[in-house]
Design an enzyme around this catalytic site. Structure first.
Site, PDB file in Angstrom:
ATOM      1  N   ASN A 281       0.840  -1.195   0.000  1.00 32.35           N
ATOM      2  CA  ASN A 281       0.000   0.000   0.000  1.00 32.35           C
ATOM      3  C   ASN A 281       0.877   1.247   0.000  1.00 32.35           C
ATOM      4  O   ASN A 281       1.504   1.570   1.000  1.00 32.35           O
ATOM      5  CB  ASN A 281      -0.909  -0.026   1.235  1.00 32.35           C
ATOM      6  CG  ASN A 281      -1.798   1.199   1.323  1.00 32.35           C
ATOM      7  OD1 ASN A 281      -1.963   1.941   0.348  1.00 32.35           O
ATOM      8  ND2 ASN A 281      -2.405   1.416   2.474  1.00 32.35           N
TER       9      ASN A 281
ATOM     10  N   LYS B 224      -0.085   4.298  -0.170  1.00 31.37           N
ATOM     11  CA  LYS B 224      -0.744   5.439   0.472  1.00 31.37           C
ATOM     12  C   LYS B 224      -0.551   6.692  -0.409  1.00 31.37           C
ATOM     13  O   LYS B 224      -0.577   6.581  -1.626  1.00 31.37           O
ATOM     14  CB  LYS B 224      -0.239   5.625   1.900  1.00 31.37           C
ATOM     15  CG  LYS B 224      -0.357   4.340   2.723  1.00 31.37           C
ATOM     16  CD  LYS B 224      -0.023   4.528   4.167  1.00 31.37           C
ATOM     17  CE  LYS B 224      -0.154   3.188   4.892  1.00 31.37           C
ATOM     18  NZ  LYS B 224       0.019   3.329   6.346  1.00 31.37           N
TER      19      LYS B 224
ATOM     20  N   HIS C  76      -9.547   0.689   5.307  1.00 29.23           N
ATOM     21  CA  HIS C  76      -8.231   0.872   5.928  1.00 29.23           C
ATOM     22  C   HIS C  76      -8.379   1.746   7.172  1.00 29.23           C
ATOM     23  O   HIS C  76      -9.214   2.646   7.222  1.00 29.23           O
ATOM     24  CB  HIS C  76      -7.265   1.514   4.930  1.00 29.23           C
ATOM     25  CG  HIS C  76      -5.840   1.488   5.366  1.00 29.23           C
ATOM     26  ND1 HIS C  76      -5.332   2.388   6.276  1.00 29.23           N
ATOM     27  CD2 HIS C  76      -4.809   0.674   5.031  1.00 29.23           C
ATOM     28  CE1 HIS C  76      -4.056   2.128   6.484  1.00 29.23           C
ATOM     29  NE2 HIS C  76      -3.707   1.088   5.730  1.00 29.23           N
TER      30      HIS C  76
ATOM     31  N   GLU D 205      -6.808   4.173   8.307  1.00 31.88           N
ATOM     32  CA  GLU D 205      -6.707   5.619   8.073  1.00 31.88           C
ATOM     33  C   GLU D 205      -7.987   6.179   7.470  1.00 31.88           C
ATOM     34  O   GLU D 205      -8.386   7.310   7.791  1.00 31.88           O
ATOM     35  CB  GLU D 205      -5.509   5.895   7.164  1.00 31.88           C
ATOM     36  CG  GLU D 205      -4.189   5.573   7.837  1.00 31.88           C
ATOM     37  CD  GLU D 205      -3.056   5.274   6.875  1.00 31.88           C
ATOM     38  OE1 GLU D 205      -1.961   4.971   7.352  1.00 31.88           O
ATOM     39  OE2 GLU D 205      -3.282   5.319   5.648  1.00 31.88           O
TER      40      GLU D 205
ATOM     41  N   GLU E 240      -5.533  -5.217  10.872  1.00 30.78           N
ATOM     42  CA  GLU E 240      -4.634  -4.135  11.233  1.00 30.78           C
ATOM     43  C   GLU E 240      -4.675  -3.904  12.750  1.00 30.78           C
ATOM     44  O   GLU E 240      -5.670  -3.387  13.267  1.00 30.78           O
ATOM     45  CB  GLU E 240      -5.056  -2.834  10.560  1.00 30.78           C
ATOM     46  CG  GLU E 240      -5.004  -2.818   9.052  1.00 30.78           C
ATOM     47  CD  GLU E 240      -5.388  -1.448   8.523  1.00 30.78           C
ATOM     48  OE1 GLU E 240      -4.492  -0.717   8.077  1.00 30.78           O
ATOM     49  OE2 GLU E 240      -6.593  -1.104   8.579  1.00 30.78           O
TER      50      GLU E 240
ATOM     51  N   GLY F 152       2.925   2.588  14.238  1.00 28.81           N
ATOM     52  CA  GLY F 152       3.422   3.941  14.480  1.00 28.81           C
ATOM     53  C   GLY F 152       3.331   4.398  15.919  1.00 28.81           C
ATOM     54  O   GLY F 152       3.407   5.593  16.203  1.00 28.81           O
TER      55      GLY F 152
ATOM     56  N   SER G  59       2.643  -3.472  10.136  1.00 27.19           N
ATOM     57  CA  SER G  59       4.067  -3.110  10.021  1.00 27.19           C
ATOM     58  C   SER G  59       4.973  -4.324   9.856  1.00 27.19           C
ATOM     59  O   SER G  59       5.987  -4.464  10.555  1.00 27.19           O
ATOM     60  CB  SER G  59       4.518  -2.301  11.247  1.00 27.19           C
ATOM     61  OG  SER G  59       3.771  -1.112  11.364  1.00 27.19           O
TER      62      SER G  59
END
Length: 253
Positions: A9, A11, A97, A99, A169, A175, A215
């Site tokens: 991805n 992004k 997703h 985000e 996820e 992060g 990640s």
């Protein structure tokens, strides 16, 4: 046999020239995909046709969009419909997703509509689910993820589900400096598969591809992918470095 998939991805990163170079570098890594293994490149909308052109002669390589509209067509300035994506040869689309959920307040109900639009256009959804830190700390992650699945996927038929990929996820480990262990990934993937089995049957659950979206890197990909319910990864930052992405793909097994 379940598919083994690594999806990168991008992004909102890279220019067209940089993206073209990245794809070429990945292709020049000499990757050998086994039967049932796929590599999916999820580029920004403007690069989809170029990515499709670059990958067209490489079996096992596919293109994904990072989102699609919840409506088929109409006065929705700036939106891109699943039908539009299908018309330029897109194979997969990422839906839900973390985000998109956080920054654009996409609800489970809206995501259900997006899943429907993708499937109607013949595009395979990569449906994302997962819990934030507060939910994980409260140890209510199973109920949280179960609700995401129920409200966005449980209206589908068994036949429709065959064209859906799920990506877990662990938002709390992306992060934040915290790390999800391979065992934690396996536990949630197994739970997701059990929920699918309860709703759609054991056979459907066994054939469902579930990706890890937390990640993954060259250093931990092998351990993650070795788990029986982890069928690959939805890769973020590492997919922007050709050598890292190629190394992760090689760990599909």
């Amino acid at each position: 046999m379940r598919k083994k998939i690594v999806a990168g991805n991008w992004k909102m990163n890279l220019t067209l020239a940089q993206g073209e170079q990245l794809i070429n570098d990945i292709l020049q890594a000499g990757l050998k995909l086994a039967e049932g293994q796929e590599v999916v490149v999820a580029t920004p909308f403007p690069y989809l046709t170029k990515a499709k052109s670059l990958l067209k002669n490489y079996p096992g390589f596919f293109v994904a969009a990072q989102n699609c509209a919840s409506e088929k067509s109409g006065a929705y300035t700036g939106e891109v419909s699943a039908e539009m994506l299908q018309s330029v040869g897109v194979d997969y689309v990422i839906i839900g997703h973390s985000e998109r959920r956080e920054y654009f307040q996409e609800s489970n109900a809206v995501l259900a509509k997006k899943v429907d639009q993708a499937l109607a256009a013949g595009i395979k959804p990569i449906f994302c689910c997962g819990e934030p830190l507060a939910i994980r700390q409260a140890e209510t992650q199973n109920a949280f993820v179960a609700k995401q699945l129920e409200e966005s996927l449980f209206h589908l038929t068994v036949e429709q589900l065959k064209n859906v990929v799920i990506a877990y996820e662990p938002i709390w480990a992306i992060g934040t400096g915290l790390t999800a262990s391979a065992a934690q990934a396996q536990d949630m993937h197994a739970f997701i598969r059990s929920q699918i089995a309860n709703k759609f049957g054991r056979e459907a659950a066994l054939h469902l591809t579930i990706l890890y979206g937390g990640s993954a890197k060259p250093g931990n990909a092998a351990e993650l992918f070795a788990n029986p319910d982890v069928d690959g990864g939805l890769i973020g930052g590492a997919s922007l470095v050709a050598s890292d992405f190629a190394a992760i793909i090689q760990h599909l097994g």
